[in-house]
Design an enzyme around this catalytic site. Sequence first.
Site, PDB file in Angstrom:
ATOM      1  N   LYS A 116       0.830  -1.218   0.000  1.00  0.00           N
ATOM      2  CA  LYS A 116       0.000   0.000   0.000  1.00  0.00           C
ATOM      3  C   LYS A 116       0.858   1.259   0.000  1.00  0.00           C
ATOM      4  O   LYS A 116       0.626   2.190  -0.784  1.00  0.00           O
ATOM      5  CB  LYS A 116      -0.929   0.007   1.221  1.00  0.00           C
ATOM      6  CG  LYS A 116      -2.087  -0.954   1.158  1.00  0.00           C
ATOM      7  CD  LYS A 116      -3.036  -0.744   2.322  1.00  0.00           C
ATOM      8  CE  LYS A 116      -2.454  -1.149   3.648  1.00  0.00           C
ATOM      9  NZ  LYS A 116      -2.236  -2.606   3.753  1.00  0.00           N
ATOM     10  N   THR A 117       1.828   1.306   0.902  1.00  0.00           N
ATOM     11  CA  THR A 117       2.645   2.511   0.999  1.00  0.00           C
ATOM     12  C   THR A 117       3.424   2.739  -0.290  1.00  0.00           C
ATOM     13  O   THR A 117       3.501   3.872  -0.794  1.00  0.00           O
ATOM     14  CB  THR A 117       3.611   2.398   2.194  1.00  0.00           C
ATOM     15  OG1 THR A 117       2.846   2.294   3.402  1.00  0.00           O
ATOM     16  CG2 THR A 117       4.516   3.604   2.290  1.00  0.00           C
ATOM     17  N   GLU A 149      -3.499   6.190   1.290  1.00  0.00           N
ATOM     18  CA  GLU A 149      -3.338   4.806   1.715  1.00  0.00           C
ATOM     19  C   GLU A 149      -4.543   4.449   2.577  1.00  0.00           C
ATOM     20  O   GLU A 149      -4.833   5.133   3.567  1.00  0.00           O
ATOM     21  CB  GLU A 149      -2.031   4.658   2.492  1.00  0.00           C
ATOM     22  CG  GLU A 149      -1.701   3.243   2.876  1.00  0.00           C
ATOM     23  CD  GLU A 149      -0.294   3.120   3.455  1.00  0.00           C
ATOM     24  OE1 GLU A 149      -0.076   2.191   4.247  1.00  0.00           O
ATOM     25  OE2 GLU A 149       0.572   3.960   3.126  1.00  0.00           O
TER      26      GLU A 149
END
Length: 464
Positions: free
Chosen positions: A121-122, A165
């Site tokens: 995600k990051t 995010e």
Amino acid sequence: MKPGLPTAMERPHFIGIGGAGMSGIAKILAQRGAQVAGSDSRDSETAEALRAHGATVHVGHAAGHLADDSTCVVVSSAIRADNPELARAAELGIPVVHRSDALAGLMDGLRPIAVAGTHGKTTTTSMLAVSLSALGLDPSYAIGGDLDAPGSNAHHGEGDIFVAEADESDRTFHKYSPQVAIILNAELDHHANYASIEEIYESFETFVGKVVPGGTLVVAHGQEGAAEIARRVAGREGLTVVTYGEEEDADVRITKITPRGLTSEVTVVLDGRMLTFTVSVPGRHYAHNAVAALAAGVALGIPAHNLASALGKYTGVKRRLQLKGEAAGVQVIDSYAHHPTEMTADLEAIRGAAGDSRILVVFQPHLFSRTQELGKEMGGALALADASVVLDIYPAREDPIPGITSELIIAAARSAGADVTAEHDKAAVADVIAGMAKPGDLVLTMGAGDVTDLGPAILARLSS
């Protein structure tokens, strides 16, 4: 474009303001003109970066840190109910707002891209933020890690895109209404909040249901969990589903990933057109993250060839295979990986870039509940390294679980043929690694806790 402050956000107080998610929201609010204040358990470079934006940041938690005229108190799921500032907010009748609600308010009036799922995600959010910025679109963004400097995890932009995010760990991603949603995969994790993979699938279905009418879901085609969610939401009115992956029938098909040292060259076919671009981090996993970002940007109407070129501007995010330095011929790299899938992906990526070099890992398990459920798989992942040092479990927000220790991981790693050393004293790790490492070796500090702090200490010890 300057969206107004969300209701009650004029003078917010953040409990745990230095955290990755909290600090980003605080920064954006400060950039929008809010009088931001907050507290954290320790001082940090992130806290100092917030002060530079005009925020008041207290060190430690005390009732007196909360100003009487605060318009709200912002908390994350990690804040315990007995926090003195939370108790003071109740006495004063100050509304308490979860960080996800604050983030949702920041997205109002913009075109949000929400990045969810396991794993990356990051990285994927960062790739979008960097590439859209390189194209001059000046997006707002909130990321779970710093791009290049403390406090670079968020930005209030003048453009109409907001990249966020979206954390599925506690179901708070249900608060967002994105125009484009990305699901990288869905696996059984976050065991304190999900009892089964079916619960996780249902949670992701709810998230997809929040995509605005006419919006797009970008989903990994070759990942079992993501494919299951795509199957469940297929045919929903007003939702376009775009798949990506190496499979022949993927909408955005990856035809080749060519490792080039610590970078990769990726070729995709999109709408019948072939595109080749560079990803400045190694490994197949990160190449897939970049293609997810490409598909999401195209869904917002950004020309694919422009975005593909701009993705080459991404040079990594802190703690995601971040090179910390080199000493005595040994490179030290930091990895945030804490789930077996992430650990395997990062170790395979480094193995592909390392050639004949040895890989030494300093691993710190994160959470007792995760170790209880996935400790054996973590041990299996460590077998990909040439040698590992395993620390005690980093508890984060959890209390110990009787009988659950790092020994569960160590035993599994040794059963898989791994060379593993247990180390209960974090301060001794630099000496241990210095005794093991030889010129040409790569050392990975791995985990979501404070194992990242060991990188500089290892480099200093190697230098001496």
